[in-house]
Design a protein around this motif. Sequence first.
Motif, PDB file in Angstrom:
ATOM      1  N   SER A   1      83.972  41.341  55.009  1.00  0.00           N
ATOM      2  CA  SER A   1      83.281  40.124  54.556  1.00  0.00           C
ATOM      3  C   SER A   1      82.012  39.890  55.359  1.00  0.00           C
ATOM      4  N   GLU A   2      82.121  40.012  56.666  1.00  0.00           N
ATOM      5  CA  GLU A   2      80.958  39.821  57.548  1.00  0.00           C
ATOM      6  C   GLU A   2      79.893  40.894  57.273  1.00  0.00           C
ATOM      7  N   ALA A   3      80.329  42.141  57.145  1.00  0.00           N
ATOM      8  CA  ALA A   3      79.382  43.243  56.915  1.00  0.00           C
ATOM      9  C   ALA A   3      78.669  43.086  55.578  1.00  0.00           C
ATOM     10  N   ILE A   4      79.402  42.738  54.553  1.00  0.00           N
ATOM     11  CA  ILE A   4      78.796  42.579  53.224  1.00  0.00           C
ATOM     12  C   ILE A   4      77.761  41.462  53.243  1.00  0.00           C
ATOM     13  N   ALA A   5      78.092  40.338  53.878  1.00  0.00           N
ATOM     14  CA  ALA A   5      77.148  39.221  53.949  1.00  0.00           C
ATOM     15  C   ALA A   5      75.879  39.610  54.699  1.00  0.00           C
ATOM     16  N   ARG A   6      76.029  40.260  55.840  1.00  0.00           N
ATOM     17  CA  ARG A   6      74.863  40.660  56.648  1.00  0.00           C
ATOM     18  C   ARG A   6      74.024  41.720  55.937  1.00  0.00           C
ATOM     19  N   VAL A   7      74.685  42.706  55.330  1.00  0.00           N
ATOM     20  CA  VAL A   7      73.963  43.768  54.618  1.00  0.00           C
ATOM     21  C   VAL A   7      73.202  43.178  53.435  1.00  0.00           C
ATOM     22  N   ALA A   8      73.810  42.242  52.715  1.00  0.00           N
ATOM     23  CA  ALA A   8      73.130  41.604  51.583  1.00  0.00           C
ATOM     24  C   ALA A   8      71.863  40.893  52.046  1.00  0.00           C
ATOM     25  N   GLU A   9      71.934  40.207  53.186  1.00  0.00           N
ATOM     26  CA  GLU A   9      70.750  39.531  53.738  1.00  0.00           C
ATOM     27  C   GLU A   9      69.637  40.533  54.046  1.00  0.00           C
ATOM     28  N   ILE A  10      69.998  41.612  54.706  1.00  0.00           N
ATOM     29  CA  ILE A  10      69.016  42.617  55.114  1.00  0.00           C
ATOM     30  C   ILE A  10      68.411  43.315  53.900  1.00  0.00           C
ATOM     31  N   GLU A  11      69.252  43.710  52.956  1.00  0.00           N
ATOM     32  CA  GLU A  11      68.750  44.419  51.779  1.00  0.00           C
ATOM     33  C   GLU A  11      67.904  43.513  50.889  1.00  0.00           C
ATOM     34  N   ALA A  12      68.180  42.202  50.899  1.00  0.00           N
ATOM     35  CA  ALA A  12      67.392  41.264  50.089  1.00  0.00           C
ATOM     36  C   ALA A  12      66.007  41.034  50.675  1.00  0.00           C
ATOM     37  N   THR A  13      65.869  41.195  51.990  1.00  0.00           N
ATOM     38  CA  THR A  13      64.585  40.901  52.642  1.00  0.00           C
ATOM     39  C   THR A  13      63.825  42.140  53.094  1.00  0.00           C
ATOM     40  N   SER A  14      64.365  43.333  52.792  1.00  0.00           N
ATOM     41  CA  SER A  14      63.671  44.561  53.191  1.00  0.00           C
ATOM     42  C   SER A  14      63.938  45.640  52.145  1.00  0.00           C
ATOM     43  N   ASN A  15      63.348  46.790  52.357  1.00  0.00           N
ATOM     44  CA  ASN A  15      63.583  47.903  51.440  1.00  0.00           C
ATOM     45  C   ASN A  15      64.637  48.865  51.986  1.00  0.00           C
ATOM     46  N   ARG A  16      65.391  48.433  52.974  1.00  0.00           N
ATOM     47  CA  ARG A  16      66.432  49.264  53.592  1.00  0.00           C
ATOM     48  C   ARG A  16      67.721  49.197  52.785  1.00  0.00           C
ATOM     49  N   VAL A  17      68.403  50.320  52.695  1.00  0.00           N
ATOM     50  CA  VAL A  17      69.726  50.385  52.062  1.00  0.00           C
ATOM     51  C   VAL A  17      70.701  50.793  53.151  1.00  0.00           C
ATOM     52  N   LEU A  18      71.734  49.979  53.338  1.00  0.00           N
ATOM     53  CA  LEU A  18      72.713  50.222  54.395  1.00  0.00           C
ATOM     54  C   LEU A  18      74.063  50.612  53.802  1.00  0.00           C
ATOM     55  N   ASP A  19      74.830  51.348  54.559  1.00  0.00           N
ATOM     56  CA  ASP A  19      76.152  51.800  54.140  1.00  0.00           C
ATOM     57  C   ASP A  19      77.203  50.839  54.707  1.00  0.00           C
ATOM     58  N   VAL A  20      77.755  49.986  53.845  1.00  0.00           N
ATOM     59  CA  VAL A  20      78.728  48.980  54.270  1.00  0.00           C
ATOM     60  C   VAL A  20      79.970  49.640  54.874  1.00  0.00           C
ATOM     61  N   GLY A  21      80.425  50.732  54.280  1.00  0.00           N
ATOM     62  CA  GLY A  21      81.605  51.427  54.797  1.00  0.00           C
ATOM     63  C   GLY A  21      81.386  51.951  56.202  1.00  0.00           C
ATOM     64  N   ASP A  22      80.234  52.526  56.452  1.00  0.00           N
ATOM     65  CA  ASP A  22      79.908  53.047  57.778  1.00  0.00           C
ATOM     66  C   ASP A  22      79.834  51.912  58.800  1.00  0.00           C
ATOM     67  N   ILE A  23      79.234  50.823  58.398  1.00  0.00           N
ATOM     68  CA  ILE A  23      79.108  49.662  59.276  1.00  0.00           C
ATOM     69  C   ILE A  23      80.485  49.079  59.588  1.00  0.00           C
ATOM     70  N   ALA A  24      81.308  48.920  58.571  1.00  0.00           N
ATOM     71  CA  ALA A  24      82.653  48.368  58.778  1.00  0.00           C
ATOM     72  C   ALA A  24      83.483  49.284  59.671  1.00  0.00           C
ATOM     73  N   ALA A  25      83.416  50.590  59.453  1.00  0.00           N
ATOM     74  CA  ALA A  25      84.199  51.530  60.267  1.00  0.00           C
ATOM     75  C   ALA A  25      83.766  51.467  61.726  1.00  0.00           C
ATOM     76  N   TYR A  26      82.473  51.412  61.971  1.00  0.00           N
ATOM     77  CA  TYR A  26      81.963  51.331  63.345  1.00  0.00           C
ATOM     78  C   TYR A  26      82.507  50.072  64.025  1.00  0.00           C
ATOM     79  N   ALA A  27      82.395  48.940  63.346  1.00  0.00           N
ATOM     80  CA  ALA A  27      82.850  47.675  63.932  1.00  0.00           C
ATOM     81  C   ALA A  27      84.365  47.670  64.121  1.00  0.00           C
ATOM     82  N   LEU A  28      85.106  48.157  63.128  1.00  0.00           N
ATOM     83  CA  LEU A  28      86.573  48.172  63.226  1.00  0.00           C
ATOM     84  C   LEU A  28      87.064  49.018  64.397  1.00  0.00           C
ATOM     85  N   ASN A  29      86.350  50.083  64.698  1.00  0.00           N
ATOM     86  CA  ASN A  29      86.741  50.934  65.823  1.00  0.00           C
ATOM     87  C   ASN A  29      86.564  50.240  67.164  1.00  0.00           C
ATOM     88  N   ARG A  30      85.879  49.106  67.170  1.00  0.00           N
ATOM     89  CA  ARG A  30      85.623  48.382  68.415  1.00  0.00           C
ATOM     90  C   ARG A  30      86.304  47.019  68.450  1.00  0.00           C
TER      91      ARG A  30
END
Length: 180
Positions: free
Chosen positions: A72-101
């Motif tokens: 939920s947190e990753a999707i919200a943050r990624v949506a903000e970033i993708e809406a304000t820039s031309n960057r495309v982020l991988d939600v799964g990669d972001i979630a896995a990184y955070a979950l491992n910590r």
Amino acid sequence: MSIEKIVEQALHDGYLTPAMEAEVGRICDTASELSIEEYMALDRLMGALLTGEVVAVPRKQFINVMEELVLSEAIARVAEIEATSNRVLDVGDIAAYALNRLPPLYATTEEGANFQRERAKETLQELIGEQVNEAIARNLDRPNEGRQILGQGSDMLKQVSNLLKAYAPNYEQKNSSGNF
């Protein structure tokens, strides 16, 4: 592992584990035709299951509440970033990184899951946000270009199976005390 070996193991142990069941299913799904020996082994297994000589170990139903909180947190943050820039982020990669910590928050009932959610919101929400932000920063610095993502290609199950065999070779076998 072959169907015959799985059946032999199940007959020896007296249990058919979820992993053994999944492997038999995978073999049956991917084989164009089963051999006579495989059919005979499956028949032996079915008979042993019906008589109680072999017991199918049920899959434990549980969830890691941390996964839904991080997603939920990753999707919200990624949506903000993708809406304000031309960057495309991988939600799964972001979630896995955070979950491992972050600590896991497992639950087996809806009441337990609600308890874990409340506990996390009270004590871990800030840490979850920090780990998701760190994951996003790393993802922006190091995109997934050139890496093979899990789930792509027909070898995914084989890759996961090989990893499990390498890191937990005796996972599906009984320990010396006879307990799992």
